[in-house]
Enzyme design. Structure first.
Site, mmCIF file in Angstrom:
data_model
loop_
_atom_site.group_PDB
_atom_site.id
_atom_site.type_symbol
_atom_site.label_atom_id
_atom_site.label_comp_id
_atom_site.label_asym_id
_atom_site.label_seq_id
_atom_site.Cartn_x
_atom_site.Cartn_y
_atom_site.Cartn_z
ATOM 1 N N GLY A 46 0.106 -10.047 -11.573
ATOM 2 C CA GLY A 46 1.153 -9.095 -11.225
ATOM 3 C C GLY A 46 2.129 -9.725 -10.261
ATOM 4 N N GLN A 51 8.265 -9.835 -3.531
ATOM 5 C CA GLN A 51 7.671 -11.163 -3.324
ATOM 6 C C GLN A 51 8.629 -12.298 -3.655
ATOM 7 O OE1 GLN A 51 4.013 -9.925 -5.693
ATOM 8 N NE2 GLN A 51 3.114 -11.403 -4.288
ATOM 9 N N CYS A 92 -3.563 -12.541 -3.362
ATOM 10 C CA CYS A 92 -2.128 -12.262 -3.423
ATOM 11 C C CYS A 92 -1.371 -13.570 -3.454
ATOM 12 C CB CYS A 92 -1.707 -11.430 -2.216
ATOM 13 S SG CYS A 92 0.041 -10.986 -2.262
ATOM 14 N N LEU A 93 -0.398 -13.668 -4.344
ATOM 15 C CA LEU A 93 0.410 -14.892 -4.447
ATOM 16 C C LEU A 93 1.184 -15.152 -3.163
ATOM 17 C CD1 LEU A 93 1.728 -14.408 -8.105
ATOM 18 C CD2 LEU A 93 -0.078 -15.979 -7.347
ATOM 19 N N HIS A 134 -1.791 -2.422 -5.779
ATOM 20 C CA HIS A 134 -1.430 -3.609 -4.979
ATOM 21 C C HIS A 134 0.084 -3.878 -5.085
ATOM 22 C CE1 HIS A 134 -2.372 -8.017 -3.816
ATOM 23 N NE2 HIS A 134 -1.129 -8.085 -4.272
ATOM 24 N N GLU A 135 0.626 -3.744 -6.304
ATOM 25 C CA GLU A 135 2.057 -4.037 -6.504
ATOM 26 C C GLU A 135 2.961 -2.965 -5.885
ATOM 27 O OE1 GLU A 135 2.435 -6.896 -7.249
ATOM 28 O OE2 GLU A 135 0.656 -7.398 -8.411
ATOM 29 N N HIS A 138 3.381 -3.558 -2.317
ATOM 30 C CA HIS A 138 4.403 -4.584 -2.003
ATOM 31 C C HIS A 138 5.794 -3.948 -1.906
ATOM 32 C CE1 HIS A 138 2.476 -8.494 -1.952
ATOM 33 N NE2 HIS A 138 1.905 -8.316 -3.142
HETATM 34 O O1 GNR Z 1 -2.667 -12.533 -9.216
HETATM 35 C C1 GNR Z 1 -3.097 -11.591 -8.548
HETATM 36 N N1 GNR Z 1 -4.410 -11.267 -8.662
HETATM 37 C C2 GNR Z 1 -4.947 -10.102 -8.098
HETATM 38 C C3 GNR Z 1 -6.335 -9.991 -8.048
HETATM 39 C C4 GNR Z 1 -6.915 -8.864 -7.523
HETATM 40 C C5 GNR Z 1 -6.133 -7.836 -7.053
HETATM 41 C C6 GNR Z 1 -4.760 -7.929 -7.089
HETATM 42 C C7 GNR Z 1 -4.163 -9.056 -7.612
HETATM 43 S S1 GNR Z 1 -2.430 -9.159 -7.687
HETATM 44 C C8 GNR Z 1 -2.211 -10.896 -7.599
HETATM 45 C C9 GNR Z 1 -0.759 -11.259 -7.772
HETATM 46 C C10 GNR Z 1 0.040 -10.687 -6.625
HETATM 47 O O2 GNR Z 1 0.032 -11.117 -5.507
HETATM 48 N N2 GNR Z 1 0.729 -9.609 -6.887
HETATM 49 O O3 GNR Z 1 1.410 -8.996 -5.906
HETATM 50 NI NI NI Z 2 0.402 -9.513 -4.053
#
Ligand code: GNR
Ligand code: NI
Length: 166
Positions: A46, A51, A92-93, A134-135, A138
């Site tokens: 995601g 980001q 998270c990236l 999670h997204e 952000h």
């Molecule tokens: O790549 C991602 N893997 C992930 C694994 C578990 C819970 C959430 C994520 S999202 C993350 C990519 C990211 O940072 N998205 O904002």
């Molecule tokens: Ni993230």
């Protein structure tokens, strides 16, 4: 087509609240294409526009093995439909190298628009429920480490500083 640089914690721009998309035009489609390319390049499931320093309410996801099932969420709204806490180890990236379990509601109902401006509604459980929560966080300037204990967050901050200096 372009791969965009991903903001890294503790960049303060990750704390900005993204604005609603008002017009669905070519500019939005370009952003979506570049976000999908960036997500795939970074091997994420995601990516939120925040980001990549674009402060609009745009999210792309693809939890398939081969990036064959992208889902685009513009102006996503989420309702919790099952608040039973489910723990999932998140990464998270924007916080590379850190993985920690986070508890979130089990099931959510999401209303959003696709890149053409068509509205859709979908219920999510499992990894996709975790991912979309999670997204959307952000887009509101929130990171998964905000859910951890202050002690754990402090350890992570120290770890990031240490990794930076080597
Ligand atoms: O790549 C991602 N893997 C992930 C694994 C578990 C819970 C959430 C994520 S999202 C993350 C990519 C990211 O940072 N998205 O904002
Ligand atoms: Ni993230």
């Amino acid at each position: 087509m372009a791969i965009l640089p991903i903001l890294k914690y503790p960049n303060s721009r990750l704390r900005e609240k993204a604005k609603t998309v008002e017009v669905f035009d070519e500019r939005i489609k370009d952003i979506v294409t570049n976000m999908l390319d960036t997500m795939m390049d970074a091997k994420g499931i995601g990516l939120a526009a925040t980001q990549v320093d674009i402060h609009l309410r745009i999210v792309v996801t693809d939890i398939s093995e081969d990036y064959s099932s992208p889902i685009i969420f513009i102006n996503p709204e989420m309702k919790i439909t099952d608040d039973t806490p489910k723990s999932y180890t998140e990464g998270c990236l924007s916080i590379p190298g850190i993985q920690e379990p986070v508890e979130r509601p089990t099931e959510v109902l999401v209303n959003a628009f696709d890149q053409e401006g068509n509205p859709f509604e979908q219920k999510y459980t499992g990894l996709m429920a975790t991912c979309i929560q999670h997204e959307i966080d952000h887009l509101n300037g929130k990171l998964f480490i905000d859910y951890l204990s202050p002690l754990k967050r402090q350890l992570i901050r120290k770890q990031i500083k240490k990794n930076k200096s080597k």
